[in-house]
Design a protein around this motif. Structure first.
Motif, mmCIF file in Angstrom:
data_model
loop_
_atom_site.group_PDB
_atom_site.id
_atom_site.type_symbol
_atom_site.label_atom_id
_atom_site.label_comp_id
_atom_site.label_asym_id
_atom_site.label_seq_id
_atom_site.Cartn_x
_atom_site.Cartn_y
_atom_site.Cartn_z
ATOM 1 N N LYS A 69 0.822 -1.220 0.000
ATOM 2 C CA LYS A 69 0.000 0.000 0.000
ATOM 3 C C LYS A 69 0.850 1.261 0.000
ATOM 4 C CE LYS A 69 -3.981 -2.227 2.015
ATOM 5 N NZ LYS A 69 -4.939 -2.296 3.111
ATOM 6 N N LEU A 70 2.073 1.150 0.479
ATOM 7 C CA LEU A 70 3.014 2.276 0.439
ATOM 8 C C LEU A 70 3.762 2.326 -0.895
ATOM 9 C CD1 LEU A 70 4.512 2.005 4.043
ATOM 10 C CD2 LEU A 70 3.052 3.839 3.150
ATOM 11 N N ARG A 71 3.393 1.429 -1.805
ATOM 12 C CA ARG A 71 4.000 1.303 -3.134
ATOM 13 C C ARG A 71 5.459 0.887 -3.073
ATOM 14 N NH1 ARG A 71 0.845 6.520 -5.052
ATOM 15 N NH2 ARG A 71 -1.093 5.500 -5.630
ATOM 16 N N ARG A 72 5.816 0.180 -2.034
ATOM 17 C CA ARG A 72 7.164 -0.375 -1.895
ATOM 18 C C ARG A 72 7.078 -1.841 -2.315
ATOM 19 N NH1 ARG A 72 8.505 2.194 3.930
ATOM 20 N NH2 ARG A 72 10.177 0.677 3.906
ATOM 21 N N TYR A 73 6.844 -2.033 -3.618
ATOM 22 C CA TYR A 73 6.481 -3.336 -4.162
ATOM 23 C C TYR A 73 7.556 -4.406 -3.984
ATOM 24 C CZ TYR A 73 2.874 -0.454 -6.310
ATOM 25 O OH TYR A 73 1.845 0.423 -6.517
ATOM 26 N N ASP A 74 8.806 -4.057 -4.227
ATOM 27 C CA ASP A 74 9.862 -5.066 -4.101
ATOM 28 C C ASP A 74 10.007 -5.553 -2.660
ATOM 29 O OD1 ASP A 74 10.399 -5.086 -6.820
ATOM 30 O OD2 ASP A 74 11.878 -3.470 -6.659
ATOM 31 N N GLU A 75 9.906 -4.630 -1.710
ATOM 32 C CA GLU A 75 9.969 -5.026 -0.304
ATOM 33 C C GLU A 75 8.761 -5.873 0.073
ATOM 34 O OE1 GLU A 75 11.436 -1.792 2.501
ATOM 35 O OE2 GLU A 75 10.992 -0.682 0.649
ATOM 36 N N ALA A 76 7.609 -5.506 -0.430
ATOM 37 C CA ALA A 76 6.396 -6.288 -0.156
ATOM 38 C C ALA A 76 6.565 -7.707 -0.684
ATOM 39 C CB ALA A 76 5.183 -5.623 -0.793
ATOM 40 N N LEU A 77 7.087 -7.831 -1.897
ATOM 41 C CA LEU A 77 7.289 -9.169 -2.478
ATOM 42 C C LEU A 77 8.264 -9.997 -1.656
ATOM 43 C CD1 LEU A 77 7.359 -8.182 -6.239
ATOM 44 C CD2 LEU A 77 5.608 -9.564 -5.075
ATOM 45 N N GLU A 78 9.254 -9.327 -1.104
ATOM 46 C CA GLU A 78 10.233 -10.004 -0.249
ATOM 47 C C GLU A 78 9.516 -10.643 0.953
ATOM 48 O OE1 GLU A 78 14.399 -8.599 1.831
ATOM 49 O OE2 GLU A 78 13.442 -7.248 0.393
ATOM 50 N N TRP A 79 8.605 -9.889 1.575
ATOM 51 C CA TRP A 79 7.908 -10.383 2.753
ATOM 52 C C TRP A 79 6.805 -11.371 2.403
ATOM 53 C CZ3 TRP A 79 10.318 -10.518 6.974
ATOM 54 C CH2 TRP A 79 11.291 -9.565 7.242
ATOM 55 N N TYR A 80 6.167 -11.206 1.233
ATOM 56 C CA TYR A 80 5.195 -12.214 0.810
ATOM 57 C C TYR A 80 5.888 -13.555 0.608
ATOM 58 C CZ TYR A 80 1.408 -8.843 -0.068
ATOM 59 O OH TYR A 80 0.423 -7.904 0.068
ATOM 60 N N THR A 81 7.118 -13.534 0.123
ATOM 61 C CA THR A 81 7.884 -14.764 -0.059
ATOM 62 C C THR A 81 8.144 -15.437 1.283
ATOM 63 O OG1 THR A 81 8.905 -13.847 -2.042
ATOM 64 C CG2 THR A 81 10.015 -15.723 -1.016
ATOM 65 N N VAL A 82 8.438 -14.631 2.295
ATOM 66 C CA VAL A 82 8.638 -15.187 3.643
ATOM 67 C C VAL A 82 7.320 -15.791 4.144
ATOM 68 C CG1 VAL A 82 9.194 -14.642 6.048
ATOM 69 C CG2 VAL A 82 10.509 -13.595 4.191
ATOM 70 N N ALA A 83 6.214 -15.089 3.939
ATOM 71 C CA ALA A 83 4.907 -15.598 4.370
ATOM 72 C C ALA A 83 4.582 -16.898 3.647
ATOM 73 C CB ALA A 83 3.820 -14.562 4.114
ATOM 74 N N LEU A 84 4.903 -16.959 2.363
ATOM 75 C CA LEU A 84 4.634 -18.162 1.584
ATOM 76 C C LEU A 84 5.477 -19.344 2.066
ATOM 77 C CD1 LEU A 84 2.712 -18.738 -0.707
ATOM 78 C CD2 LEU A 84 4.555 -18.259 -2.312
ATOM 79 N N ALA A 85 6.671 -19.065 2.556
ATOM 80 C CA ALA A 85 7.503 -20.131 3.115
ATOM 81 C C ALA A 85 6.878 -20.703 4.393
ATOM 82 C CB ALA A 85 8.907 -19.613 3.404
ATOM 83 N N LYS A 86 6.137 -19.859 5.110
ATOM 84 C CA LYS A 86 5.472 -20.314 6.333
ATOM 85 C C LYS A 86 4.218 -21.134 6.024
ATOM 86 C CE LYS A 86 8.502 -18.255 8.742
ATOM 87 N NZ LYS A 86 9.577 -19.109 9.201
ATOM 88 N N ARG A 87 3.488 -20.744 4.965
ATOM 89 C CA ARG A 87 2.285 -21.463 4.513
ATOM 90 C C ARG A 87 2.361 -21.591 2.996
ATOM 91 N NH1 ARG A 87 -2.990 -18.779 6.215
ATOM 92 N NH2 ARG A 87 -3.824 -20.422 4.898
ATOM 93 N N PRO A 88 3.001 -22.653 2.507
ATOM 94 C CA PRO A 88 3.297 -22.776 1.076
ATOM 95 C C PRO A 88 2.081 -22.842 0.150
ATOM 96 C CG PRO A 88 4.625 -24.306 2.346
ATOM 97 C CD PRO A 88 3.638 -23.703 3.293
ATOM 98 N N LYS A 89 0.942 -23.259 0.603
ATOM 99 C CA LYS A 89 -0.235 -23.381 -0.257
ATOM 100 C C LYS A 89 -1.290 -22.329 0.068
ATOM 101 C CE LYS A 89 1.000 -27.174 -2.439
ATOM 102 N NZ LYS A 89 1.270 -27.196 -3.843
ATOM 103 N N CYS A 90 -0.874 -21.160 0.485
ATOM 104 C CA CYS A 90 -1.812 -20.108 0.877
ATOM 105 C C CYS A 90 -2.254 -19.327 -0.358
ATOM 106 C CB CYS A 90 -1.169 -19.174 1.899
ATOM 107 S SG CYS A 90 -2.313 -17.944 2.531
ATOM 108 N N ALA A 91 -3.510 -19.560 -0.762
ATOM 109 C CA ALA A 91 -4.036 -18.927 -1.973
ATOM 110 C C ALA A 91 -4.015 -17.407 -1.869
ATOM 111 C CB ALA A 91 -5.451 -19.424 -2.237
ATOM 112 N N SER A 92 -4.349 -16.871 -0.701
ATOM 113 C CA SER A 92 -4.396 -15.414 -0.571
ATOM 114 C C SER A 92 -3.007 -14.789 -0.731
ATOM 115 C CB SER A 92 -5.024 -15.009 0.759
ATOM 116 O OG SER A 92 -4.259 -15.482 1.834
ATOM 117 N N THR A 93 -1.964 -15.496 -0.334
ATOM 118 C CA THR A 93 -0.610 -14.966 -0.514
ATOM 119 C C THR A 93 -0.233 -14.979 -1.991
ATOM 120 O OG1 THR A 93 0.011 -15.685 1.698
ATOM 121 C CG2 THR A 93 1.805 -15.144 0.213
ATOM 122 N N PHE A 94 -0.597 -16.055 -2.705
ATOM 123 C CA PHE A 94 -0.358 -16.077 -4.155
ATOM 124 C C PHE A 94 -1.090 -14.919 -4.832
ATOM 125 C CE2 PHE A 94 0.503 -20.800 -3.775
ATOM 126 C CZ PHE A 94 1.841 -20.713 -4.125
ATOM 127 N N ALA A 95 -2.348 -14.680 -4.415
ATOM 128 C CA ALA A 95 -3.123 -13.576 -4.989
ATOM 129 C C ALA A 95 -2.466 -12.238 -4.684
ATOM 130 C CB ALA A 95 -4.549 -13.605 -4.455
#
Length: 151
Positions: A82-108
């Motif tokens: 939301k702060l338009r810091r897209y690359d940093e957001a993607l970095e943290w979404y990747t960490v979240a996805l590592a915690k829950r690998p099949k999380c549809a909302s994280t893929f979205a």
């Protein structure tokens, strides 16, 4: 009688303001310290209680925290998006996805972040990953149509 005390106030280490330092410093300032019922900075809890084995300054992907932190990590990524810091957001979404690998909302969310950043091919790819897990996701279906139209 026996009321649980409130958590201590959020503490931010010097140099970890959101606009400076490594991304894990921003996580530290956003989430603060893990609270174990004692006051940070006391003998029972060192002043810089590390979030993971690598401490505060470890890279986001190396944080050794449990799956229970996935929603918090995702929320941090949402804030960065939301702060338009897209690359940093993607970095943290990747960490979240590592915690829950099949999380549809994280893929979205990853797809949406790529979409906002103008990376339509990556957005379509992640929208498809989301729909493979949750085919009836209305948001993702709509955004996939928009991404394919914009490509």
């Amino acid at each position: 009688a026996g009321a649980t005390p409130p958590p201590p106030p959020m503490r931010v280490r010097p140099g970890t303001a959101p606009e400076s330092g490594p991304a894990s410093g921003r996580l530290a300032s956003g989430i603060a310290q893990l609270w174990d019922g004692t006051t940070p900075g006391t003998a029972a809890t060192p002043a810089a209680t590390p979030l993971g084995a690598g401490g505060w300054d470890s890279a986001p992907g190396r944080l050794n925290i449990g799956a229970a932190w996935e929603p918090t990590i995702s929320n941090l990524a949402h804030c960065l998006r939301k702060l338009r810091r897209y690359d940093e957001a993607l970095e943290w979404y990747t960490v979240a996805l590592a915690k829950r690998p099949k999380c549809a909302s994280t893929f979205a969310a990853i797809g949406f972040t790529h979409h906002l950043a103008g990376r339509l091919h990556a957005a379509v790819e992640h929208y498809h990953k989301c729909l493979a897990v949750r085919p009836d996701d209305a948001f993702t279906n709509d955004m996939l149509v928009h991404a394919l139209r914009d490509e």
